[in-house]
Write a protein that holds these residues in place. Structure first.
Motif, PDB file in Angstrom:
ATOM      1  N   LEU A   9       0.858  -1.178   0.000  1.00 47.96           N
ATOM      2  CA  LEU A   9       0.000   0.000   0.000  1.00 47.96           C
ATOM      3  C   LEU A   9       0.898   1.234   0.000  1.00 47.96           C
ATOM      4  N   GLU A  11       1.021   4.842   0.704  1.00 51.92           N
ATOM      5  CA  GLU A  11       0.309   5.940   1.341  1.00 51.92           C
ATOM      6  C   GLU A  11       0.849   7.310   0.928  1.00 51.92           C
ATOM      7  N   ASN A  12       1.938   7.320   0.157  1.00 47.81           N
ATOM      8  CA  ASN A  12       2.496   8.588  -0.310  1.00 47.81           C
ATOM      9  C   ASN A  12       2.016   8.941  -1.716  1.00 47.81           C
ATOM     10  N   ARG A  13       0.926   8.314  -2.152  1.00 47.46           N
ATOM     11  CA  ARG A  13       0.335   8.596  -3.462  1.00 47.46           C
ATOM     12  C   ARG A  13      -1.063   9.174  -3.293  1.00 47.46           C
ATOM     13  N   THR A  14      -1.432  10.080  -4.189  1.00 50.16           N
ATOM     14  CA  THR A  14      -2.757  10.693  -4.218  1.00 50.16           C
ATOM     15  C   THR A  14      -3.348  10.518  -5.605  1.00 50.16           C
ATOM     16  N   SER A  76       1.895  12.338  -3.467  1.00 48.01           N
ATOM     17  CA  SER A  76       1.059  13.197  -2.631  1.00 48.01           C
ATOM     18  C   SER A  76       1.666  14.579  -2.443  1.00 48.01           C
ATOM     19  N   ARG A 103      -7.303   4.858  -2.321  1.00 45.34           N
ATOM     20  CA  ARG A 103      -6.075   4.220  -1.874  1.00 45.34           C
ATOM     21  C   ARG A 103      -5.348   3.624  -3.082  1.00 45.34           C
ATOM     22  N   MET A 105      -2.516   0.849  -4.369  1.00 42.94           N
ATOM     23  CA  MET A 105      -1.750  -0.354  -4.044  1.00 42.94           C
ATOM     24  C   MET A 105      -0.981  -0.796  -5.279  1.00 42.94           C
ATOM     25  N   GLU A 140     -11.016  -0.906   1.737  1.00 41.93           N
ATOM     26  CA  GLU A 140     -10.349  -0.652   3.008  1.00 41.93           C
ATOM     27  C   GLU A 140      -9.881  -1.929   3.693  1.00 41.93           C
ATOM     28  N   THR A 147       5.830  -4.317   2.501  1.00 43.87           N
ATOM     29  CA  THR A 147       5.924  -2.915   2.902  1.00 43.87           C
ATOM     30  C   THR A 147       6.253  -2.041   1.691  1.00 43.87           C
ATOM     31  N   PRO A 148       6.047  -0.736   1.803  1.00 40.30           N
ATOM     32  CA  PRO A 148       6.462   0.163   0.717  1.00 40.30           C
ATOM     33  C   PRO A 148       7.957   0.060   0.420  1.00 40.30           C
TER      34      PRO A 148
END
Length: 295
Positions: A9, A11-14, A76, A103, A105, A140, A147-148
């Motif tokens: 996943l 989380e630093n992407r938008t 992001s 989200r 992935m 979700e 991990t990233p």
């Protein structure tokens, strides 16, 4: 062959949504990819450049499967500035742009589970088959297996640049980031910002530096550390993890003995990059009929 599927996943992407009747025509004149050629559900890699052909932002561009909008999967930290940068050209165009909260992935190895593919907006990474898949709007409840950092190591080994880690705003050329080799630039579409410089570099083979995967005998130093050959600077280190990374190197230096931060650096160009690093071949000479002896 890979025997398992890996996922992470990011989380630093938008994900930004570009909607409105003029969305395709609007974006077509601003970015490096051929937006008009995208069918619903298709994706490409693309970038915004300065008029001088220098990198400003890169992103994955997806035509929504329902054909109602374009989705931009971007870093992001660049999302807000990318919105402002694009919308300043809106004028009277019917376009709207906003973040979606989706989200992001990534998956590599074997194909992800069919249920995950069906319940997200999924597409094969358009840069390389080995890169895997990208999935937007992931449920979700979906749990990643890695991990990233695991994904970061995967993309470094493949030699895939990450714009915010590897490029400098207003300095890095699209070809230096290998966008011309990884499907990030269309050579058949019309004009876009920075097109003239990008095309000239391509057709006149003027690219003197490229990002190359490298391995080190020790932990990599900080990004920006000079890469030396015989004491002379021939490039700089970009992003890295553990003992592998990317370095922006002069193409003529790839076969030389390299040092970075006191450690030996070994270039490991993949097949798709090797030809672009080869020295240009002189044109074949044409025999002069006057110089041949008569029988």
């Amino acid at each position: 062959m890979p025997t398992s599927s890996h996922s992470a996943l990011l989380e630093n992407r938008t994900v930004l949504k570009l909607s409105g009747a003029d969305r395709v025509k609007f974006l077509q004149g601003l970015v490096t990819a051929d937006v008009a050629a995208l069918e619903p559900g298709q994706a490409t890699w693309s970038a915004c450049l300065t008029p001088q052909g220098r990198w400003q932002a890169d992103f994955f561009l997806v035509s929504d499967p329902d054909d109602t909008c374009l989705l931009l999967d971007c870093a992001s930290e660049q999302a807000e500035s990318l919105c402002k940068q694009l919308l300043r050209f809106r004028l009277r165009a019917d376009v709207q742009m906003e973040p979606t909260g989706m989200r992001v992935m990534v998956a590599w190895g074997n194909a992800p589970d069919a249920a995950l593919l069906e319940n997200s907006i999924s597409f094969a990474d358009p840069r390389l088959p080995a890169a895997g898949w990208r999935l937007l709007d992931v449920p979700e409840a979906t749990q990643p297996t890695e991990t990233p950092q695991d994904y970061n190591l995967h993309r470094l080994i493949l030699g895939l640049p990450d714009g915010v880690q590897d490029c400098e705003v207003g300095r890095t050329l699209a070809a230096e980031a290998n966008m011309d080799l990884l499907g990030g630039v269309s050579w058949s579409k019309g004009c876009y910002m920075g097109q003239e410089v990008t095309a000239r570099m391509h057709y006149r083979t003027l690219v003197k530096k490229r990002m190359v995967p490298v391995a080190s005998t020790g932990p990599m130093p900080a990004p920006g550390t000079p890469v030396l050959a015989g004491g002379v600077e021939v490039g700089t280190l970009c992003s890295s993890q553990d003992h592998v990374g990317l370095a922006l190197l002069k193409t003529s230096a790839v076969t030389q003995k390299l040092d970075c931060g006191g450690h030996t650096l070994v270039p490991r160009p993949p097949v798709w990059l090797a030809e672009a690093l080869a020295p240009p071949q002189p044109p074949a000479s044409t025999p002069n009929p006057d110089s041949s002896s008569s029988s």
